[in-house]
Design an enzyme around this catalytic site. Sequence first.
Site, mmCIF file in Angstrom:
data_model
loop_
_atom_site.group_PDB
_atom_site.id
_atom_site.type_symbol
_atom_site.label_atom_id
_atom_site.label_comp_id
_atom_site.label_asym_id
_atom_site.label_seq_id
_atom_site.Cartn_x
_atom_site.Cartn_y
_atom_site.Cartn_z
ATOM 1 N N ASP A 1 0.710 -1.129 0.080
ATOM 2 C CA ASP A 1 0.007 0.104 0.109
ATOM 3 C C ASP A 1 0.788 1.318 0.041
ATOM 4 O OD1 ASP A 1 -2.646 1.193 0.797
ATOM 5 O OD2 ASP A 1 -1.330 2.043 1.932
ATOM 6 N N TYR B 1 2.719 10.218 -0.443
ATOM 7 C CA TYR B 1 3.533 9.494 0.461
ATOM 8 C C TYR B 1 4.956 10.037 0.355
ATOM 9 C CZ TYR B 1 -0.031 6.785 2.695
ATOM 10 O OH TYR B 1 -1.158 6.333 3.428
ATOM 11 N N LYS C 1 7.562 0.759 22.419
ATOM 12 C CA LYS C 1 8.372 1.932 22.785
ATOM 13 C C LYS C 1 8.056 2.808 23.875
ATOM 14 C CE LYS C 1 10.411 6.339 20.868
ATOM 15 N NZ LYS C 1 10.552 7.103 19.731
ATOM 16 N N PRO D 1 -2.497 0.026 12.932
ATOM 17 C CA PRO D 1 -2.832 -0.821 13.721
ATOM 18 C C PRO D 1 -2.136 -0.606 15.269
ATOM 19 C CG PRO D 1 -1.315 -1.630 12.364
ATOM 20 C CD PRO D 1 -1.804 -0.591 11.665
ATOM 21 N N LEU D 2 -1.102 0.157 15.185
ATOM 22 C CA LEU D 2 -0.017 0.410 16.546
ATOM 23 C C LEU D 2 -0.576 1.794 17.055
ATOM 24 C CD1 LEU D 2 3.097 -1.336 15.353
ATOM 25 C CD2 LEU D 2 1.291 -2.290 16.818
ATOM 26 N N SER E 1 -11.145 5.542 1.581
ATOM 27 C CA SER E 1 -10.461 5.690 2.687
ATOM 28 C C SER E 1 -11.142 7.047 3.376
ATOM 29 C CB SER E 1 -8.871 5.676 2.673
ATOM 30 O OG SER E 1 -8.381 5.909 3.915
ATOM 31 N N GLY F 1 3.782 -1.079 8.682
ATOM 32 C CA GLY F 1 5.086 -0.555 8.322
ATOM 33 C C GLY F 1 6.003 -0.369 9.387
#
Length: 369
Positions: A55, A60, A224, A215-216, A159, A294
């Site tokens: 993706d 980007y 972290k 997702p994080l 999106s 990612g």
Amino acid sequence: MNRTRYFTLGNSGLRVSQLALGTMTFGTDWGWGADKSTAREMFNAYVDRGGNLVDTADLYTNGVSEQWVGEFVRERQLRDQVVIATKFSFSADPGNPNSGGNGRKNILRAVEGSLKRLNTDYIDLYILHAWDMLTPAEEVMRTFDDLVRAGKIRHVGLSNTPAWYASRAQTIAQLRGLEPVSALQLEYSLVERSIENEHVPLGQSQGMGVMVWSPLGSGLLSGKYKPSQSREFGAGRLQTVKDTNNPAFNKLTERNFKIVAELEVVAREAGRSMAQVAINWVAGRPGVATVLVGATRKAQLDDNLAALDFELPAALRARLDAVSAPPATSPYTFFTPAMQAMQAGANVVGDKPAGYNTPVLIDAAPAGV
């Protein structure tokens, strides 16, 4: 991804891996990210583990991400194997009002730019990056369909749009025989569960698979940030972008730190990293088709790619469900079991018996000839 599994995206026949490679980190133009050699290493690691969905987006790292993705795919001669998804909506030319948004003029401009940067003849999944609050869904869906018929894109997605807009777009496609929406790419994580109210049920009922981004929680759930150790986390992406007025990065809140604290304990009990548990949790949620992962370093990506190599025990999953549960708001309070029971009386009522719909899963050795 031990023996990677592939599932169809929405109601399409496009088969994608459960973990997708997010490449917003490909390039350092934004002040953080991975250099070219590291990005290539991560791309190779992903496809070598069986991943097939990559993706990116036109803006980007100012177009660098698309250029590198195209180059890496060509280097490995993987164009037929890799599913390339890219997006449009945001403007790269502030002086031109038609260089961004969801109008037909910009879509046709943007797709040509992406095809050129990716150095490919077609895009497998072309996604509207964000609702512009202006363009009618009819215009978007007809333009998408024209591009499919022209062979420039294969499937389409939305999106960061309201559920009502996505629903209207899908209805228009169904009624007019246009290419339907196969994917809804949305933010979803332990610290951001808003899509459960409308978008997830919409996707399940109307054949749009949810592609999870972040997702994080923009790195908050990566491991972290550990409240058990310190609140002085030093420099990182969340600190770098905290003053950009982008709500997607507004994650350093007391509520979220409570979720991170429980995630840290659950991960320890599961014997897995915090990132793996967070990705495993969201990948197992209803309606989720694939999860974008990612990283800026290969070691981070390797850890993420092992997120589906284990089953999170139900008791631990339930603890994460509970600590991250968003507050019920109106009118969704009326859809809780107790309120719905007022309509069913003393009866047990459901749509279908358990096991009515049996999912298709092909898991066997190929037959010979």
